[in-house]
Design an enzyme around this catalytic site. Structure first.
Site, PDB file in Angstrom:
ATOM      1  N   GLY A  57      29.565  43.838  47.345  1.00 17.76           N
ATOM      2  CA  GLY A  57      29.687  42.826  48.380  1.00 17.76           C
ATOM      3  C   GLY A  57      30.779  41.822  48.075  1.00 17.76           C
ATOM      4  O   GLY A  57      31.686  42.093  47.289  1.00 17.76           O
ATOM      5  N   ASP A  61      40.088  42.159  51.088  1.00 21.37           N
ATOM      6  CA  ASP A  61      40.945  43.204  51.650  1.00 21.37           C
ATOM      7  C   ASP A  61      41.060  44.426  50.742  1.00 21.37           C
ATOM      8  O   ASP A  61      41.372  45.524  51.215  1.00 21.37           O
ATOM      9  CB  ASP A  61      42.355  42.648  51.922  1.00 21.37           C
ATOM     10  CG  ASP A  61      42.354  41.747  53.162  1.00 21.37           C
ATOM     11  OD1 ASP A  61      41.350  41.769  53.916  1.00 21.37           O
ATOM     12  OD2 ASP A  61      43.353  41.034  53.366  1.00 21.37           O
ATOM     13  N   GLY A  62      40.819  44.242  49.444  1.00 19.73           N
ATOM     14  CA  GLY A  62      40.828  45.397  48.540  1.00 19.73           C
ATOM     15  C   GLY A  62      39.707  46.365  48.897  1.00 19.73           C
ATOM     16  O   GLY A  62      39.913  47.580  48.977  1.00 19.73           O
ATOM     17  N   HIS A  63      38.515  45.824  49.141  1.00 18.68           N
ATOM     18  CA  HIS A  63      37.408  46.683  49.569  1.00 18.68           C
ATOM     19  C   HIS A  63      37.723  47.351  50.905  1.00 18.68           C
ATOM     20  O   HIS A  63      37.424  48.528  51.108  1.00 18.68           O
ATOM     21  CB  HIS A  63      36.124  45.864  49.737  1.00 18.68           C
ATOM     22  CG  HIS A  63      35.621  45.231  48.468  1.00 18.68           C
ATOM     23  ND1 HIS A  63      35.729  43.876  48.235  1.00 18.68           N
ATOM     24  CD2 HIS A  63      35.004  45.761  47.381  1.00 18.68           C
ATOM     25  CE1 HIS A  63      35.188  43.606  47.050  1.00 18.68           C
ATOM     26  NE2 HIS A  63      34.749  44.724  46.512  1.00 18.68           N
ATOM     27  N   GLN A  87      23.942  46.227  35.404  1.00 20.21           N
ATOM     28  CA  GLN A  87      25.274  46.199  34.791  1.00 20.21           C
ATOM     29  C   GLN A  87      25.691  44.803  34.368  1.00 20.21           C
ATOM     30  O   GLN A  87      26.820  44.610  33.910  1.00 20.21           O
ATOM     31  CB  GLN A  87      26.306  46.843  35.718  1.00 20.21           C
ATOM     32  CG  GLN A  87      26.711  46.022  36.922  1.00 20.21           C
ATOM     33  CD  GLN A  87      27.520  46.849  37.908  1.00 20.21           C
ATOM     34  OE1 GLN A  87      26.998  47.737  38.563  1.00 20.21           O
ATOM     35  NE2 GLN A  87      28.806  46.588  38.016  1.00 20.21           N
ATOM     36  N   LYS A 175      41.788  48.750  40.467  1.00 18.59           N
ATOM     37  CA  LYS A 175      41.590  47.438  39.875  1.00 18.59           C
ATOM     38  C   LYS A 175      40.614  47.526  38.693  1.00 18.59           C
ATOM     39  O   LYS A 175      40.853  46.961  37.630  1.00 18.59           O
ATOM     40  CB  LYS A 175      41.073  46.478  40.956  1.00 18.59           C
ATOM     41  CG  LYS A 175      40.276  45.294  40.483  1.00 18.59           C
ATOM     42  CD  LYS A 175      41.099  44.231  39.812  1.00 18.59           C
ATOM     43  CE  LYS A 175      40.320  42.931  39.797  1.00 18.59           C
ATOM     44  NZ  LYS A 175      38.905  43.083  39.413  1.00 18.59           N
ATOM     45  N   VAL A 202      44.898  46.496  45.317  1.00 20.94           N
ATOM     46  CA  VAL A 202      45.462  45.662  46.384  1.00 20.94           C
ATOM     47  C   VAL A 202      45.678  44.261  45.813  1.00 20.94           C
ATOM     48  O   VAL A 202      44.811  43.719  45.124  1.00 20.94           O
ATOM     49  CB  VAL A 202      44.518  45.609  47.600  1.00 20.94           C
ATOM     50  CG1 VAL A 202      45.080  44.692  48.679  1.00 20.94           C
ATOM     51  CG2 VAL A 202      44.299  47.019  48.143  1.00 20.94           C
ATOM     52  N   SER A 211      40.058  40.144  43.866  1.00 18.99           N
ATOM     53  CA  SER A 211      38.790  40.257  43.151  1.00 18.99           C
ATOM     54  C   SER A 211      37.812  39.254  43.712  1.00 18.99           C
ATOM     55  O   SER A 211      38.191  38.121  44.024  1.00 18.99           O
ATOM     56  CB  SER A 211      38.993  39.979  41.653  1.00 18.99           C
ATOM     57  OG  SER A 211      37.739  39.774  41.015  1.00 18.99           O
TER      58      SER A 211
END
EC number: 6.3.2.1
Lengths: 307, 307
Positions: A57, A61-63, A87, A175, A202, A211
């Site tokens: 979530g 824009d990378g997602h 994690q 990334k 990105v 990030s």
């Protein structure tokens, strides 16, 4: 063995449609495995293919680039949003990790995502859960040293997501390069019938890798943050030009420190495929770094090509 | 993490038809994942279902009962034969474990098995293999204490076999009761879309549980071996009648020792579903034992019902 401590329950949370936000298309939100499998089975019955984009979530824009890539690779894209407790170590940022489901749903719909899968922690790790996965090889060193819990947790949740959805393909960002290599490793080792695709990082116009954790940066820190990427690009160019690894790494660390970063967890050269430590660039390599800037631990990596 | 030490290779062993043996029907023998998946896909395309029976070969009537049960549950049965190195400790009997592929193929064909899957060790664990699975809960204690490597190895190979074949259902014997509970646990935890079926132990007329390891028994040991089962049946009856656990276990151990068994690894009462240790039988329970007779480590278990 790390077993998450969660209250006992069986996940019967009903799936819903997300409310439209700012005029975006509504998006079906699937909240349990049965609904997820029913959706995938319906597409399969129509001869259609499915891409999965696993996320935690706080989408940027990378997602969304991963979603768009998924649309190129398959007929439908499902994005999962699950902040996976297994994690995170106890001292890490699980509780404060940014969460915004309505905003995420709107962004996913705008990128052409067909459905959002948002299981509950209790649905993923019910009472009596007792299984763990460990991955050697590419998980050793780098972030595996500084976040020893992480890759086992990633392997567990990604295996579950893969086997819950059984997509044709899953898309991850470079990334998190080490994570991508770990996922490729256990997917192959366990014979999980899912193709793993990586997508180049990105970046903002000034080079900072997108990030979710960039949200932790102050305005001043945000201005300094791109130096991590610039230091890596300069180092990669020097290595390709034949400079000695030790000299290159020393210069890179100095530049990152001068930019105002605090602790530098690592700056390291690795083989691009196996992530084995190397000292010379004779085949495709990768330069990877992790460093703290204020309260944010930033990671980045760049390709290094042989001369 | 235990990674098997095997020479690097990619498995390109061609699949074949087994030679007819003693007039039995020939059976297709699949030797790599691609051929296995092609066979399963062909059946699926015809709307047919598939059962998998994982074995380590050296097949006896217990295994063939699993095949026959598979035929009741699905249109086709594939049996796998793979002596899995990752579930044996170095001092155990991996090298001397009985192997007889031609004999196994003939038996499988006679039981109506549609195909034999016999991958190579190098095909299952190629160069760079780096993934391990651990299961807590039901793997704790019992054989998990005496063979600490086993259940991780079983979880790894069964996960791989499940994900290679993706059968509708897989059938295992209750002879290996703890193993069955471990398989149920990780199959559920990892969301592997395979139904796990257990089948009651098949026994000789005198009560001895069928086992490939019975081949290690001398004639004299073979005559004494059924006392393990008799001791468990008597103990289960005493527990159901309300006897104290400590008294019952003491009597059972004495009876097994008197029969000529050497080291008794364990005789224990457990919950039938979770395998949690219990002291009273208030819901379905299981009495499990492992003991050495000559060079053979024999295991057995029986149900214990509440009064």
């Amino acid at each position: 063995m790390t077993t998450p401590t969660v209250a006992p329950t069986t996940d019967t949370t009903p799936s819903t449609h997300a409310q439209p936000v700012d005029g975006a298309l509504p998006l079906p939100v699937l909240r349990n495995v049965a609904d997820l499998r029913a959706q995938v089975a319906a597409w399969r019955a129509a001869g259609q293919t499915v891409a999965l984009v696993p996320t935690m979530g706080a989408l940027h824009d990378g997602h969304l680039a991963l979603v768009r890539r998924g649309r190129e690779l398959a007929d439908h894209v499902i994005a999962s949003v699950f902040v996976n407790p297994t994690q995170f170590a106890p001292h890490e940022d699980f509780d404060r990790y940014p969460r915004d489901e309505a905003g995420d749903a709107a962004k996913l719909a705008s990128a052409g995502c067909a459905a959002l899968y948002a299981p509950s922690v209790r649905g993923m790790y019910p009472e009596g859960f007792a299984t763990a996965i460990s991955v050697g090889g590419p998980s050793e060193g780098l972030c595996g040293t500084f976040r020893p819990q992480m890759f086992g947790g990633v392997a567990l949740v990604v295996t579950k997501l893969f086997l819950q959805a059984l997509p044709d393909v899953a898309v991850f960002g470079e990334k998190d390069y080490q994570q991508l290599m770990v996922i490729r490793r256990f997917t192959r080792d366990l014979d999980i019938p899912v193709r793993v695709e990586g997508l180049p990082t990105v970046r903002e116009a000034d080079g900072l890798a997108l990030s979710s954790r960039n949200a932790y940066l102050s305005v001043d820190e945000r201005a300094r943050a791109p130096e991590l990427n610039r230091a890596l690009i300069a180092a990669a160019a020097a290595l390709s030009a034949g400079a000695l690894l030790e000299d290159v790494l020393t210069a890179a660390r100095a530049r990152i420190a001068e930019a105002g970063f605090g602790t530098i967890d690592y700056v390291e050269l690795r083989d691009a495929d196996t992530l084995a430590p190397i000292t010379r660039v004779e085949r495709p390599a990768r330069l990877l770094a992790a460093a703290w800037l204020g309260k944010a631990r930033l990671i980045d990596n760049v390709p290094v090509l042989p001369a």
